[in-house]
Scaffold this motif. Sequence first.
Motif, PDB file in Angstrom:
ATOM      1  N   LEU A 136      31.969  -0.037 -27.316  1.00  0.00           N
ATOM      2  CA  LEU A 136      30.882   0.684 -27.620  1.00  0.00           C
ATOM      3  C   LEU A 136      30.459   2.008 -26.315  1.00  0.00           C
ATOM      4  O   LEU A 136      31.640   1.629 -25.367  1.00  0.00           O
ATOM      5  N   THR A 137      30.391   2.580 -26.987  1.00  0.00           N
ATOM      6  CA  THR A 137      29.968   3.507 -25.897  1.00  0.00           C
ATOM      7  C   THR A 137      28.827   3.564 -25.652  1.00  0.00           C
ATOM      8  O   THR A 137      27.548   3.421 -26.170  1.00  0.00           O
ATOM      9  N   VAL A 138      28.796   3.043 -23.992  1.00  0.00           N
ATOM     10  CA  VAL A 138      27.331   2.694 -23.809  1.00  0.00           C
ATOM     11  C   VAL A 138      27.163   3.911 -22.829  1.00  0.00           C
ATOM     12  O   VAL A 138      27.123   5.171 -21.437  1.00  0.00           O
ATOM     13  N   ILE A 139      25.409   4.434 -23.133  1.00  0.00           N
ATOM     14  CA  ILE A 139      24.680   5.906 -22.268  1.00  0.00           C
ATOM     15  C   ILE A 139      23.468   5.036 -21.700  1.00  0.00           C
ATOM     16  O   ILE A 139      22.627   4.043 -22.482  1.00  0.00           O
ATOM     17  N   VAL A 140      23.410   5.182 -21.098  1.00  0.00           N
ATOM     18  CA  VAL A 140      22.224   5.019 -19.585  1.00  0.00           C
ATOM     19  C   VAL A 140      21.344   6.154 -19.063  1.00  0.00           C
ATOM     20  O   VAL A 140      21.717   7.241 -18.753  1.00  0.00           O
ATOM     21  N   ILE A 141      19.558   5.761 -19.719  1.00  0.00           N
ATOM     22  CA  ILE A 141      19.042   6.655 -19.395  1.00  0.00           C
ATOM     23  C   ILE A 141      18.023   6.693 -18.680  1.00  0.00           C
ATOM     24  O   ILE A 141      17.744   5.074 -18.807  1.00  0.00           O
ATOM     25  N   MET A 142      17.770   6.993 -17.442  1.00  0.00           N
ATOM     26  CA  MET A 142      16.587   6.150 -16.569  1.00  0.00           C
ATOM     27  C   MET A 142      15.815   7.495 -16.639  1.00  0.00           C
ATOM     28  O   MET A 142      15.913   8.799 -16.183  1.00  0.00           O
ATOM     29  N   GLY A 143      14.540   7.415 -15.595  1.00  0.00           N
ATOM     30  CA  GLY A 143      13.991   8.259 -14.802  1.00  0.00           C
ATOM     31  C   GLY A 143      14.197   8.336 -13.467  1.00  0.00           C
ATOM     32  O   GLY A 143      15.017   7.132 -13.212  1.00  0.00           O
ATOM     33  N   ASP A 144      13.795   9.419 -12.409  1.00  0.00           N
ATOM     34  CA  ASP A 144      14.202   9.535 -10.925  1.00  0.00           C
ATOM     35  C   ASP A 144      13.915   8.078 -10.065  1.00  0.00           C
ATOM     36  O   ASP A 144      14.805   7.746  -9.431  1.00  0.00           O
ATOM     37  N   GLY A 145      12.668   7.664 -10.548  1.00  0.00           N
ATOM     38  CA  GLY A 145      12.033   6.401  -9.548  1.00  0.00           C
ATOM     39  C   GLY A 145      13.184   5.385  -9.793  1.00  0.00           C
ATOM     40  O   GLY A 145      13.407   4.885  -9.576  1.00  0.00           O
ATOM     41  N   ASP A 146      13.590   4.902 -11.620  1.00  0.00           N
ATOM     42  CA  ASP A 146      14.611   4.095 -12.072  1.00  0.00           C
ATOM     43  C   ASP A 146      15.568   3.978 -11.135  1.00  0.00           C
ATOM     44  O   ASP A 146      15.615   2.949 -10.716  1.00  0.00           O
ATOM     45  N   ALA A 147      16.282   5.109 -11.358  1.00  0.00           N
ATOM     46  CA  ALA A 147      17.696   5.369 -11.021  1.00  0.00           C
ATOM     47  C   ALA A 147      17.868   5.498  -9.329  1.00  0.00           C
ATOM     48  O   ALA A 147      18.500   4.775  -8.802  1.00  0.00           O
ATOM     49  N   THR A 148      16.573   5.716  -8.933  1.00  0.00           N
ATOM     50  CA  THR A 148      17.504   6.482  -7.464  1.00  0.00           C
ATOM     51  C   THR A 148      15.974   5.211  -6.309  1.00  0.00           C
ATOM     52  O   THR A 148      16.058   5.140  -5.193  1.00  0.00           O
ATOM     53  N   ALA A 149      14.664   4.962  -6.967  1.00  0.00           N
ATOM     54  CA  ALA A 149      14.306   4.242  -5.761  1.00  0.00           C
ATOM     55  C   ALA A 149      14.216   2.515  -6.457  1.00  0.00           C
ATOM     56  O   ALA A 149      15.366   2.400  -5.252  1.00  0.00           O
ATOM     57  N   ILE A 150      14.099   1.246  -7.262  1.00  0.00           N
ATOM     58  CA  ILE A 150      13.609   0.377  -7.580  1.00  0.00           C
ATOM     59  C   ILE A 150      15.611   0.526  -7.992  1.00  0.00           C
ATOM     60  O   ILE A 150      16.203  -0.790  -7.834  1.00  0.00           O
ATOM     61  N   ILE A 155      20.166  10.861 -16.291  1.00  0.00           N
ATOM     62  CA  ILE A 155      18.958  10.470 -15.245  1.00  0.00           C
ATOM     63  C   ILE A 155      17.793  11.671 -15.526  1.00  0.00           C
ATOM     64  O   ILE A 155      18.173  12.791 -15.176  1.00  0.00           O
ATOM     65  N   VAL A 156      16.659  11.649 -16.406  1.00  0.00           N
ATOM     66  CA  VAL A 156      15.907  12.283 -17.258  1.00  0.00           C
ATOM     67  C   VAL A 156      14.960  12.455 -14.656  1.00  0.00           C
ATOM     68  O   VAL A 156      14.031  11.301 -14.754  1.00  0.00           O
ATOM     69  N   ASN A 157      15.069  13.750 -13.990  1.00  0.00           N
ATOM     70  CA  ASN A 157      14.312  13.696 -12.853  1.00  0.00           C
ATOM     71  C   ASN A 157      13.129  14.696 -12.969  1.00  0.00           C
ATOM     72  O   ASN A 157      13.680  15.719 -13.123  1.00  0.00           O
ATOM     73  N   ASN A 158      12.132  14.037 -13.561  1.00  0.00           N
ATOM     74  CA  ASN A 158      10.726  14.927 -13.101  1.00  0.00           C
ATOM     75  C   ASN A 158      10.340  15.169 -11.844  1.00  0.00           C
ATOM     76  O   ASN A 158       8.264  15.305 -11.663  1.00  0.00           O
ATOM     77  N   GLN A 159      10.559  14.106 -10.868  1.00  0.00           N
ATOM     78  CA  GLN A 159      10.297  14.341  -9.591  1.00  0.00           C
ATOM     79  C   GLN A 159       8.715  13.485  -8.885  1.00  0.00           C
ATOM     80  O   GLN A 159       8.256  14.118  -8.195  1.00  0.00           O
ATOM     81  N   SER A 166      13.705  18.006 -15.131  1.00  0.00           N
ATOM     82  CA  SER A 166      13.084  17.939 -16.683  1.00  0.00           C
ATOM     83  C   SER A 166      11.625  18.233 -15.925  1.00  0.00           C
ATOM     84  O   SER A 166      11.138  17.734 -14.917  1.00  0.00           O
ATOM     85  N   ASN A 167      10.225  18.506 -16.739  1.00  0.00           N
ATOM     86  CA  ASN A 167       9.389  18.640 -16.347  1.00  0.00           C
ATOM     87  C   ASN A 167       8.505  17.910 -17.167  1.00  0.00           C
ATOM     88  O   ASN A 167       7.925  18.119 -17.792  1.00  0.00           O
ATOM     89  N   CYS A 168       7.268  17.359 -15.931  1.00  0.00           N
ATOM     90  CA  CYS A 168       6.324  16.981 -16.317  1.00  0.00           C
ATOM     91  C   CYS A 168       5.021  17.527 -15.728  1.00  0.00           C
ATOM     92  O   CYS A 168       5.091  17.214 -14.616  1.00  0.00           O
ATOM     93  N   HIS A 169       4.546  18.422 -16.774  1.00  0.00           N
ATOM     94  CA  HIS A 169       3.608  19.235 -15.876  1.00  0.00           C
ATOM     95  C   HIS A 169       2.406  18.337 -15.885  1.00  0.00           C
ATOM     96  O   HIS A 169       1.344  19.291 -15.897  1.00  0.00           O
ATOM     97  N   ILE A 170       2.128  17.338 -16.801  1.00  0.00           N
ATOM     98  CA  ILE A 170       1.313  16.372 -16.581  1.00  0.00           C
ATOM     99  C   ILE A 170       0.626  15.826 -15.307  1.00  0.00           C
ATOM    100  O   ILE A 170      -0.332  16.111 -14.659  1.00  0.00           O
TER     101      ILE A 170
END
Lengths: 288, 383
Positions: free
Chosen positions: A92-106, A125-129, A205-209
């Motif tokens: 398997l080619t394993v690809i992991v998608i995480m957010g910034d809180g996901d990957a660096t906090a918890i 890591i999609v880092n929308n800060q 990444s942008n979280c303009h909201i």
Amino acid sequence: MAEGMTGLVHKYLRHDKKFPHIWCPGCGNGIVLGSLIRAIDRLGLDKNKVALVSGIGCSGRMTTYADFNTLHTPHGRALTFATGLKLSREDLTVIVIMGDGDATAIGGNHYIHAARRNVDMTAIIVNNQVYGMTGGQYSPTTPYGAMTTTTPYGMVEHAFDISALAVAAEASYVARCTVYHAALLDQLIESAIRRKGFSSVEVLSNCHIQFGRRNRMASPVKMLEWFKENAVRMHATSKMKPEELQGKFIIGVLADSERPSYNDEYEKVREKARGISVEPKPPARFEG
Amino acid sequence: MNRKSKDGKILLLQGNEALAEGALAAGCRFFAGYPITPASEIAEHMAMKLPAMGGTFIQMEDEIASMGAVIGASLAGVKAMTATSGPGFSLMQENIGFACMTETPCVVVDVMRGGPSTGLPTLASQGDVMQARWGTHGDHPIIVLAVSSVRDCFEIAVFAFNLSEKYRVPVIILSDEVVAHTRETFVPPSPDEIEIFNRVTPTVPPEWYIPYEDTGAGVPAMAAFGDGYRHHVTGLTHDERGFPSQRSDEIDALMRRFFRKITQGFHEIQRVETFMMDDAEIAVIAYGSVARSSRRAVIDARERGVKAGLLQLVTLFPFPRRHVEKVLQQCRAVLVPELNIGQMSREVKRVHRNSSRVETLNRLDGRLITPREIGDCLIKMYY
């Protein structure tokens, strides 16, 4: 181009099952998913042999939409599940998608250990800060001084440099990009998947909201301009002074080395164990 | 090891080693764990044995990660296990819930030590019984088994894997410090004597595959990642295709199927052992290491004219109600000795209909309940 993209969407998305998606209009997650799909397509990977693993958060929903073997794990734990998967199914080619809180906090501890262990997989890591899905609370990557719903007087903590963490833990491949630089992102994800061992691609990444709206960037365009104006290519940093790099995003390949992956190392363990006819430490026994 | 037993050799194993051997015999080929007293020997044994068998051992950064890796391996089609003690078991609860929700087979061993918190790392307890049942949040089905001897450790490990594979549910094995570190002689069965159940995999073409389909047995076929049956696995409440759902009819159907599949299997999931129960007028209901003290106590009490018997619970949850009810109807008094303040005795009291007296005997000091303590209670109850 438009036709080509539509074709790709039909090929790789569960477009007939799970749309419309939950992301806000203009969200950067779509750009990341697009880059990922283009990279996988260019690599010519079999969909049946790709496992896409995600955590919790807006980015975590990516697994719902993409037509691979998909796994949507608890918050922060994606890398641990991916480790079990990859060690049990080498093909398997394993690809992991995480957010910034996901990957660096918890999931911060899992992230540094996955990098150190060098299991053959790719973390994006999609880092929308910010914590977008829960309403805009500050994350470990929220810039100093920024306004969020839990820093109503401004952020007083200092942000993590996600990629520097991965470099320090000696991941095989570490890269950073922004959603503005989508063409570069395609290339970075492609070479990250190609590289054996643990590779990490951080995407601003942008979280303009939830983020932009409280920090004078209330539209996707404003946020993308921010990325464009503050991004510095890795090769250009050597000519810049440290103070010039303050507040800039260094993009490009930050580390790339050939290190044996955990999978390769463990295969050696298996060979060694098979070669030993007498157990080195057998359970105590006696003639009955 | 099985070859050695055919040569007429007897093994001298501790409970932890026997548990690991049982798991390997059941087909376990992946172990992820984190060191903890008094469970570490299980990990050590697996680290030694798995690689030569083509399996994988990995020591993760904590118990949360261990449980995650175990589920990942199981989703890839490999039988997987982890082992820990109280503090680590607390950390695993999050991902055990994920295994419940996604119906991922896995076996978790909790070698109980005194708690709460760091508690008594080197002393025995049975304080985790209710955590094993209700440790993770939300309504969920789960199977909890208890071991009391080295032979048990081997056999129950096989039983646990079989149930987990058959019902697609996490199975918790509760051991304790005394069982874990007691060494006993043991003749392992030969491989052909061991019955092994492997999960049902889909036989339909991938485009027809419905990953969480409601079947008669309530247990859908499970495809491994990479086998061509691309599907979605999520901890969110999902429809039968595995995609997140908020529709009340789909949520209700899923939750009720979780429980139905276990209820339908009560006949084989709920295992108990009876000892001298045929003409018993009073009984001990016990499990784990305390069941062994109880067995001795019953023999001693019989010698003193007390018609005592033992109902040993192997399956703690789903609570073997019909077995317990039978004993409650037959006997005028029942004693539930436990190394906790009374966790299973509450369950016994819950199902009892005032037909008999339910007494408890509890030790919380990390020491085993002795046969004499149980015997004294039996005599008091009898006369």
